[in-house]
Design an enzyme around this catalytic site. Structure first.
Site, PDB file in Angstrom:
ATOM      1  N   ASP A  69       0.843  -1.192   0.000  1.00 15.89           N
ATOM      2  CA  ASP A  69       0.000   0.000   0.000  1.00 15.89           C
ATOM      3  C   ASP A  69       0.881   1.246   0.000  1.00 15.89           C
ATOM      4  OD1 ASP A  69      -2.361   1.791   0.773  1.00 15.89           O
ATOM      5  OD2 ASP A  69      -3.289  -0.183   0.928  1.00 15.89           O
ATOM      6  N   HIS A 104      -3.650   5.691   3.699  1.00 15.31           N
ATOM      7  CA  HIS A 104      -4.438   4.557   3.216  1.00 15.31           C
ATOM      8  C   HIS A 104      -3.917   3.241   3.791  1.00 15.31           C
ATOM      9  CE1 HIS A 104      -6.003   1.627   0.227  1.00 15.31           C
ATOM     10  NE2 HIS A 104      -7.011   2.477   0.136  1.00 15.31           N
ATOM     11  N   ASN A 211     -13.581   0.129  -7.525  1.00 16.87           N
ATOM     12  CA  ASN A 211     -14.605   1.097  -7.138  1.00 16.87           C
ATOM     13  C   ASN A 211     -15.268   1.744  -8.349  1.00 16.87           C
ATOM     14  OD1 ASN A 211     -13.937   0.617  -4.486  1.00 16.87           O
ATOM     15  ND2 ASN A 211     -12.744   2.468  -4.225  1.00 16.87           N
ATOM     16  N   SER A 275     -11.385  -1.188  -0.971  1.00 17.09           N
ATOM     17  CA  SER A 275     -10.112  -1.308  -0.255  1.00 17.09           C
ATOM     18  C   SER A 275     -10.352  -1.870   1.141  1.00 17.09           C
ATOM     19  CB  SER A 275      -9.429   0.055  -0.156  1.00 17.09           C
ATOM     20  OG  SER A 275      -8.885   0.445  -1.386  1.00 17.09           O
TER      21      SER A 275
END
Length: 400
Positions: A69, A104, A211, A275
């Site tokens: 990430d 994130h 998404n 996520s």
């Protein structure tokens, strides 16, 4: 590269409750007691996933989840002691302490392995596998990092390199809360090879489905690579989230709407996105692996798919795969499974379909002769006769 979850800062309990009400939730939330932590009070996902029941068997001890990430803040109070030394495959961009660093990744790590903080660890985020460890690998930059475009063009090898590094440094599960579902998205051989390398080494790979459900709804990579557990998002009612990509590769679904996200700035956010759903599924995979460490990646994927709750009509669809994960049921099923090879061994034929040919004569000393001397001599004589006859026929035809 990553489909970033929606995030709305909510530093106080009152503001967090108001935000959820304004968002149009159909579930009425009671105000928490004054001493209760707002983040914990509003975390509906653990209840929906039957976490307490799963924790009666395991909390993920002994399992390492690699979070590929934007980086992970191991000093966050919800993650202290859980984060191992990691690797930065990007090498530039925001640094620790910058507003565009590790936001994130820290949120995803807390969903997986957060242990909370404060007296009795009653504050903050409690992950689905709170005793698992996090192996952070920085492979992307935050959306707001000024150098993100440079990272896309100059470090395209960060993801496959990060996957291989994680495998070689003890990962049992790899979480990929990222993906590319742009108009130019396509499978990349180096990424696919790295994922197959992980699977061949017995490492489970989990990725967010994407998404893009409200827009083009295109396939997202790495979710669409073979062997990956691709995770769609559902809300607190188990309904498919409109933003969640619905495609053929969806394996399972997990909470991805109005989930509590931890941040390096010590604020908690009301977040959404596949996520988060991927992180919950990675935590569930860690629980399954902890309950039966020798299961192959294919078996972990299968047991998560087989034990889902709220299964769609027909058993599967492109919206939610086989339904929302149920870690408690998955752990119970995993304990009964007999481990299988990482790659299934092809079954041997039960019968010989062609009988063996005649046994060859003894070979010559140089090993090159396959026929007996007598047979070879006969063939040679026959060949000479045929050559002579063909020459005679040609000569007569030419004279004619």
């Amino acid at each position: 590269m990553t489909p970033r979850p929606g995030r709305t800062a909510r530093p106080t309990a009152t503001r967090l409750l108001l935000a959820l009400a304004a968002a149009g939730t159909t579930c009425v939330l009671a105000a928490p007691p004054a001493a209760a932590d707002p983040a914990r009070s509003l975390d509906w996902a653990l209840g929906a996933l039957h976490a307490q029941q799963a924790w009666q068997v395991t909390k993920g001890a002994g399992i390492t989840v690699a979070v590929l990430d934007t980086g992970v803040d191991g000093t966050h109070p919800d993650l202290t002691g859980q984060v191992l030394p990691g690797k930065d495959e990007v090498g530039f961009g925001a640094k620790r302490g910058d507003s565009a660093w590790a936001r994130h990744g820290t949120g995803m790590a807390a969903i997986i392995a957060g242990h909370g903080h404060g007296p009795g660890d009653e504050d903050g985020v409690l992950g689905i596998a709170p005793q698992s460890r996090i192996l952070p690998v920085r492979v992307i930059l935050e959306d707001k990092d000024p150098l993100r475009q440079k990272a896309r063009s100059s470090r395209g090898d960060a993801l496959p390199a990060g996957i291989r590094w994680a495998v070689d440094h003890g990962a049992d599960v790899i979480n990929l809360s990222l993906g590319d579902d742009s108009a130019t998205a396509a499978p990349v051989a180096a990424e696919d090879d790295a994922i197959q390398y992980a699977l061949d080494k017995g490492v489970v790979v989990v990725a967010s489905a994407g998404n893009g459900g409200d827009a083009a709804d295109r396939s997202s990579y790495p979710a669409a690579y073979p062997g990956v557990i691709a995770v769609a998002a559902v809300d607190r009612h188990g309904e498919h989230a409109s933003f969640s990509t619905h495609r053929w590769y969806a394996s399972v679904a997990a909470p991805g709407v109005e989930v509590v996200i931890a941040d390096p700035d010590r604020t908690y956010y009301n977040g959404w996105g596949t996520s988060a759903a991927s992180a919950y599924a990675s935590g569930a995979a860690a629980l399954v692996r902890s309950a039966n460490p020798r299961l192959s990646p294919a078996q972990v994927k299968q047991v998560l798919e087989d034990t889902t709750q709220d299964k769609p009509k027909g058993g599967r669809n492109d919206d939610v795969g086989t339904g929302m994960i149920d870690p408690a049921a998955a752990v119970a099923a995993a304990r009964k499974l007999k481990p299988a090879p990482v790659r299934p061994v092809p079954a041997a034929y039960a019968h010989t379909y062609f009988p063996p040919g005649p046994a060859p004569e003894a070979a010559a000393e140089d090993g090159s002769r396959l026929l007996g001397d007598g047979v070879a001599t006969a063939f040679a004589a026959t060949g000479a006769v045929l050559v002579a006859l063909s020459g005679l026929i040609w000569f007569r035809l030419r004279r004619g």
